[in-house]
Design an enzyme around this catalytic site. Structure first.
Site, mmCIF file in Angstrom:
data_model
loop_
_atom_site.group_PDB
_atom_site.id
_atom_site.type_symbol
_atom_site.label_atom_id
_atom_site.label_comp_id
_atom_site.label_asym_id
_atom_site.label_seq_id
_atom_site.Cartn_x
_atom_site.Cartn_y
_atom_site.Cartn_z
ATOM 1 C CG ASP A 22 -8.691 -1.080 4.371
ATOM 2 O OD1 ASP A 22 -9.662 -0.676 4.437
ATOM 3 O OD2 ASP A 22 -7.280 -1.436 4.860
ATOM 4 C CD GLU A 78 -4.654 -1.385 1.914
ATOM 5 O OE1 GLU A 78 -3.449 -2.293 2.062
ATOM 6 O OE2 GLU A 78 -5.516 -1.273 2.504
ATOM 7 C CD1 TRP A 92 -2.637 1.922 0.103
ATOM 8 C CD2 TRP A 92 -1.312 2.501 2.311
ATOM 9 N NE1 TRP A 92 -2.809 3.332 0.502
ATOM 10 C CE2 TRP A 92 -2.241 3.544 1.522
ATOM 11 C CE3 TRP A 92 -0.325 3.636 3.243
ATOM 12 C CZ2 TRP A 92 -2.318 4.865 2.674
ATOM 13 C CZ3 TRP A 92 -0.363 3.792 3.289
ATOM 14 C CH2 TRP A 92 -1.706 5.074 3.342
ATOM 15 C CG HIS A 99 -8.738 2.032 1.946
ATOM 16 N ND1 HIS A 99 -7.292 0.646 1.809
ATOM 17 C CD2 HIS A 99 -8.976 2.389 2.665
ATOM 18 C CE1 HIS A 99 -6.973 1.370 2.405
ATOM 19 N NE2 HIS A 99 -7.712 1.995 3.578
ATOM 20 C CG ASP A 155 -9.068 4.046 5.947
ATOM 21 O OD1 ASP A 155 -9.941 2.714 6.055
ATOM 22 O OD2 ASP A 155 -8.130 4.251 5.462
ATOM 23 C CG ASP A 194 -5.310 -1.848 8.109
ATOM 24 O OD1 ASP A 194 -5.033 -1.041 9.198
ATOM 25 O OD2 ASP A 194 -5.331 -1.234 7.017
ATOM 26 C CG ASP A 202 -7.665 2.185 9.853
ATOM 27 O OD1 ASP A 202 -7.934 0.990 8.948
ATOM 28 O OD2 ASP A 202 -6.867 2.808 9.070
ATOM 29 C CG HIS A 240 -5.745 -4.748 5.116
ATOM 30 N ND1 HIS A 240 -4.989 -3.598 4.977
ATOM 31 C CD2 HIS A 240 -5.222 -5.947 5.273
ATOM 32 C CE1 HIS A 240 -4.504 -4.305 4.993
ATOM 33 N NE2 HIS A 240 -3.611 -4.341 4.748
ATOM 34 C CE LYS A 261 -6.598 5.880 3.055
ATOM 35 N NZ LYS A 261 -5.496 5.811 3.863
HETATM 36 C C1 RNT Z 1 -3.835 2.512 4.829
HETATM 37 C C2 RNT Z 1 -4.169 1.033 4.644
HETATM 38 C C3 RNT Z 1 -2.668 0.621 4.832
HETATM 39 C C4 RNT Z 1 -2.528 0.496 6.124
HETATM 40 C C5 RNT Z 1 -1.251 -0.721 6.915
HETATM 41 C C6 RNT Z 1 -0.664 0.129 8.015
HETATM 42 O O1 RNT Z 1 -5.081 3.437 4.233
HETATM 43 O O2 RNT Z 1 -5.071 0.629 4.713
HETATM 44 O O3 RNT Z 1 -3.071 -1.070 4.926
HETATM 45 O O4 RNT Z 1 -3.523 1.160 7.668
HETATM 46 O O5 RNT Z 1 -0.559 -1.200 5.498
HETATM 47 ZN ZN ZN Z 2 -5.546 -1.372 5.097
#
Ligand code: RNT
Ligand code: ZN
Length: 422
Positions: free
Chosen positions: A259, A225, A186, A262, A294, A326, A296, A286, A227
């Protein structure tokens, strides 16, 4: 005794709708979850003195007691593991390289397998698989927000070399563990404001990826990955969904990692899983919990997490979907965050394993949508908790959330409270 009676009763009730709880428990116990190491220290890592996350990665909160080094992170991770049932992997980032007197600091383009042997020993001691990530953020070589797509040759070269070495490290880890290692790439690359040229950065990223993925490495599973946007990078992301999806489609062996933080808020990753299953034999995930963006947040046993797990289970894709987590929350006890998030995904998987899929599918095919809706609703109030508790008992972890939480409180008082924050 009483508990066993409760489970037997639940088993019988699920049995009536054609669901075998024993089979569900057995399948759940075999499914590894890749737990991210970075929840333990707010994505700080060990390779920079100035520390702290940056470049589109943000952990908010300042709960005391965060892990400050390898020993503390390992201890905290183990504490979390002891409270989580099932098979586990540890997901590492390159910025968690372990530097010692014999192996002093080197920059990210020069790290090698030897900087990760302490992690491999840790994984072996604790029966864990490992997954791995290049760290293309929180570093001075991120120039104008760009890494692999930078117009500056020196910058691009630095990150290409970083990703080449992290793939080799992942392969070495795999060879030692005799196991596949997911290497997920990523990058934060993007622009805050409307770009003058959207194509050239993507063409540069494409050729950088071609170079990075040239070397065949038998123990590595590669993923990219995408986003939609990041803070400070609102207008344009080089590695967009279409870009990486197309890249993966054209490069066998490179997979598109989803993810669920994203995408646009109304897009559902659960629906993307069966779409990708038509074309790919693997889907790395993820699992996170985006709140408006995003963000998290810690994963909960919520609707979308259940829906993601349902799509994995009902499409018989438990072996095809690589589940990774994640999230990073710095506003609550970080170890509890790991435990709650991981147990939530496992609950969602068990919930999915307890769906009467074989009864539901023909109802859809025959257009019996009313009965389908009725069954889908009826299943929600079956005694799911009894099956979850039975699973935890068999795995020798606390059944009751209040019990594991008490251990966290104790650990906080005895260990975390003594850590002075830097
Ligand atoms: C970032 C991505 C990525 C990170 C990690 C730390 O938006 O989601 O995967 O969160 O690699
Ligand atoms: Zn991620």
């Amino acid at each position: 005794m009483e508990q066993i009676k409760h489970y037997e009763n639940a088993k019988a009730r699920y049995g009536k709708v054609g669901v075998d709880t024993e089979q569900a428990i057995g399948r759940l116990a075999k499914k590894p979850i890749s737990i991210h190491c970075w929840q333990g220290d707010d994505v700080t890592g060990f390779d920079r003195k100035d520390g702290g996350a940056g470049n589109g990665i943000q952990a908010t909160g300042n709960y005391p007691g965060k892990a400050r080094n390898f020993e503390e992170l390992k201890a905290d991770f183990l504490k979390a593991l002891s409270l989580i049932p099932g098979k586990k992997r540890i997901n590492l980032h390159a910025c968690y390289a372990v530097f010692t007197e014999e192996n002093p600091w080197v920059d990210r383009d020069r790290i090698e397998y030897r900087h990760f042997t302490p992690w491999v020993a840790f994984a072996q001691e604790n029966g864990l698989g490992i997954d791995f990530n290049p760290t293309c953020f929180s570093h001075p070589m991120v120039k104008e927000g760009l890494t692999l797509s930078s117009p500056d040759e020196k910058t691009r070269r630095f990150w290409i070399e970083h990703c080449k070495t992290t793939r080799r490290i992942a392969n070495n880890i795999g060879a030692v563990l005799q196991d596949h290692v997911l290497h997920n790439l990523w990058i934060p690359d993007g622009f805050k404001d409307i770009p003058a040229d959207r194509l050239s950065p993507r063409l540069r990223l494409k050729s950088a990826l071609d170079e990075i993925f040239t070397e065949p490495l038998p123990f590595v599973i590669d993923s990219v990955e995408s986003k939609v946007f990041g803070i400070g990078l609102e207008s344009y992301t080089v590695g967009s969904n279409e870009f990486y999806m197309s890249y993966a489609a054209g490069h066998p062996g490179v997979y598109n990692l989803l993810d669920n933080g994203h995408y646009h808020p109304t897009e559902a990753v659960s629906d993307k899983i069966p779409a990708l299953l038509c074309f790919f034999d693997k889907i790395p995930l993820h699992i996170t919990r985006p709140v408006r963006w995003d963000s998290d947040h810690v994963v909960l046993f919520d609707d979308e997490t259940k829906e993601i797990c349902k799509e994995i289970v009902r499409n018989d894709a438990l072996d095809n979907v690589l589940i990774g987590l994640d999230f990073f929350d710095a506003s609550i006890n970080r170890i509890a965050a790991w435990v709650i998030g991981t147990r939530s995904v496992q609950k969602a998987l068990l919930f999915a394993l307890l769906q009467p899929d074989t009864r539901l599918r023909p109802l859809q095919d025959n257009g019996n949508f009313t009965e389908q809706m009725m069954i889908m609703e009826a299943i929600k109030t079956l005694p799911f908790g009894e099956v979850w508790e039975e699973y935890c008992r068999r795995e020798n972890v606390y059944v009751n959330d209040a019990e594991w939480f008490y251990e966290i409180i104790q650990y906080e008082q005895e260990v975390l409270a003594r850590r002075k924050q830097v």
